[in-house]
Design an enzyme around this catalytic site. Sequence first.
Site, mmCIF file in Angstrom:
data_model
loop_
_atom_site.group_PDB
_atom_site.id
_atom_site.type_symbol
_atom_site.label_atom_id
_atom_site.label_comp_id
_atom_site.label_asym_id
_atom_site.label_seq_id
_atom_site.Cartn_x
_atom_site.Cartn_y
_atom_site.Cartn_z
ATOM 1 N N LYS A 87 -9.212 -14.584 1.772
ATOM 2 C CA LYS A 87 -9.109 -13.749 0.564
ATOM 3 C C LYS A 87 -10.133 -14.219 -0.476
ATOM 4 C CE LYS A 87 -6.444 -10.793 -0.268
ATOM 5 N NZ LYS A 87 -6.470 -9.330 0.041
ATOM 6 N N TYR A 106 -5.643 -18.035 5.409
ATOM 7 C CA TYR A 106 -5.420 -16.754 4.716
ATOM 8 C C TYR A 106 -6.050 -16.787 3.331
ATOM 9 C CZ TYR A 106 -2.930 -13.629 1.526
ATOM 10 O OH TYR A 106 -2.626 -12.736 0.528
ATOM 11 N N ALA A 107 -5.706 -17.819 2.547
ATOM 12 C CA ALA A 107 -6.201 -17.905 1.166
ATOM 13 C C ALA A 107 -7.724 -18.028 1.141
ATOM 14 C CB ALA A 107 -5.543 -19.087 0.452
ATOM 15 N N ALA A 108 -8.274 -18.763 2.115
ATOM 16 C CA ALA A 108 -9.735 -18.930 2.164
ATOM 17 C C ALA A 108 -10.416 -17.599 2.478
ATOM 18 C CB ALA A 108 -10.103 -19.985 3.208
ATOM 19 N N GLY A 113 0.829 -1.208 0.000
ATOM 20 C CA GLY A 113 0.000 0.000 0.000
ATOM 21 C C GLY A 113 0.864 1.261 0.000
ATOM 22 N N ASN A 159 3.564 -13.561 -5.659
ATOM 23 C CA ASN A 159 4.285 -13.073 -4.470
ATOM 24 C C ASN A 159 5.041 -11.777 -4.762
ATOM 25 O OD1 ASN A 159 3.643 -15.812 -3.725
ATOM 26 N ND2 ASN A 159 5.188 -15.644 -2.124
#
Length: 336
Positions: A153, A149-151, A13, A178
Amino acid sequence: MRLLVSGGAGFMGSHFIKYILAKYPDYTVVNFDKLTYAGNLENLREVENNPHYKFVQGDICDREALEKVISENKIEAIVNYAAETHVDRSIMDPDAFLRTEIFGSFNLLEATKKFNLTKMVQVSTDEVYGSIEDGSFSEESSFSPNSPYAAAKAGADHLCRAYFVTYKTPVVVTHSCNFYGTNQFPEKLIPYFITNLIEGKKVPLYGDGKAVREWIHTSDHCRAIDVLLHKAAPGEVYNIGTGKELENIEITKMILSEMGLGEDMIEPVKDRPGHDRRYSIDCSKLSRDFGWKPEKDFATGLKETIEWYKANADWWQPLKSGEHLDYFRKQYTDKA
Ligand code: TYD
């Protein structure tokens, strides 16, 4: 344009805010960031006195605060970088991941709808697609997330899709490979290994070290988000990748060789539970639609990143000594 960057004090960011203010001097950027362990206003020192930049501390899960910052600053578009991002932390403590990723994105979508914003760009990950043995995932591939984490997102990305289909909310979702570059919190592979080696410590390589990741430099990713913010049609999904796939052991050897160290500095440790073997995305849609191409060569970018960490110990040393880091890492420090 009057832009809200949520999660603007974090690694990616903050790179994006600096990029936008340099490229579009007439834009106004409001950085809305909760300042979790990964948020750091040091990342924004060079723009903090820019009259077109403003920082507001707040959480995207706090709908009232979010709507206030949007209306008071007459925000026109949002780029969402706010997320808990470290897979190892999500394995130990998924709670914050679900709240920030899912409820936070839900609030941003609601605000985009309510204030008739022109665009919301949701910065997501290739990890939602899961692991792939051969070939690459396209934007049409189904989600198969393997870590909390992936779930989380993936849940947010599904909401984005549903908001576009149901309400025509102008959201664009990106799935990036990445990231690497300067100012990355020293818990991810590249900065963790570089800073360990500067400190004279070994580097814990999970499992056989042969998991494959695809890598993109911060500068290339900022250019891609810039293009999508301005040009992508609402409801579209774009993969952002480079085709630069490397095994973790290859990166480790590149870092060691660049730093003049030997392979005795590698400490093989237990594998991460549910460790995805390989991520790979096809980003030809982004090239086809907008002519975007990655520019930074990985070896050059890695060398510059190592130089930055060597020159900026004041930035990362206090972050590494935090109790949280040791807590989340301790289960991986056992020798394999
Ligand atoms: P990481 O930087 O955590 O990103 P992600 O899991 O989101 O891809 O890890 C990148 C790769 O490096 C992954 O395959 C796990 C591995 N890894 C290690 O071998 N040792 C480490 O200490 C870390 C942090 C990661």
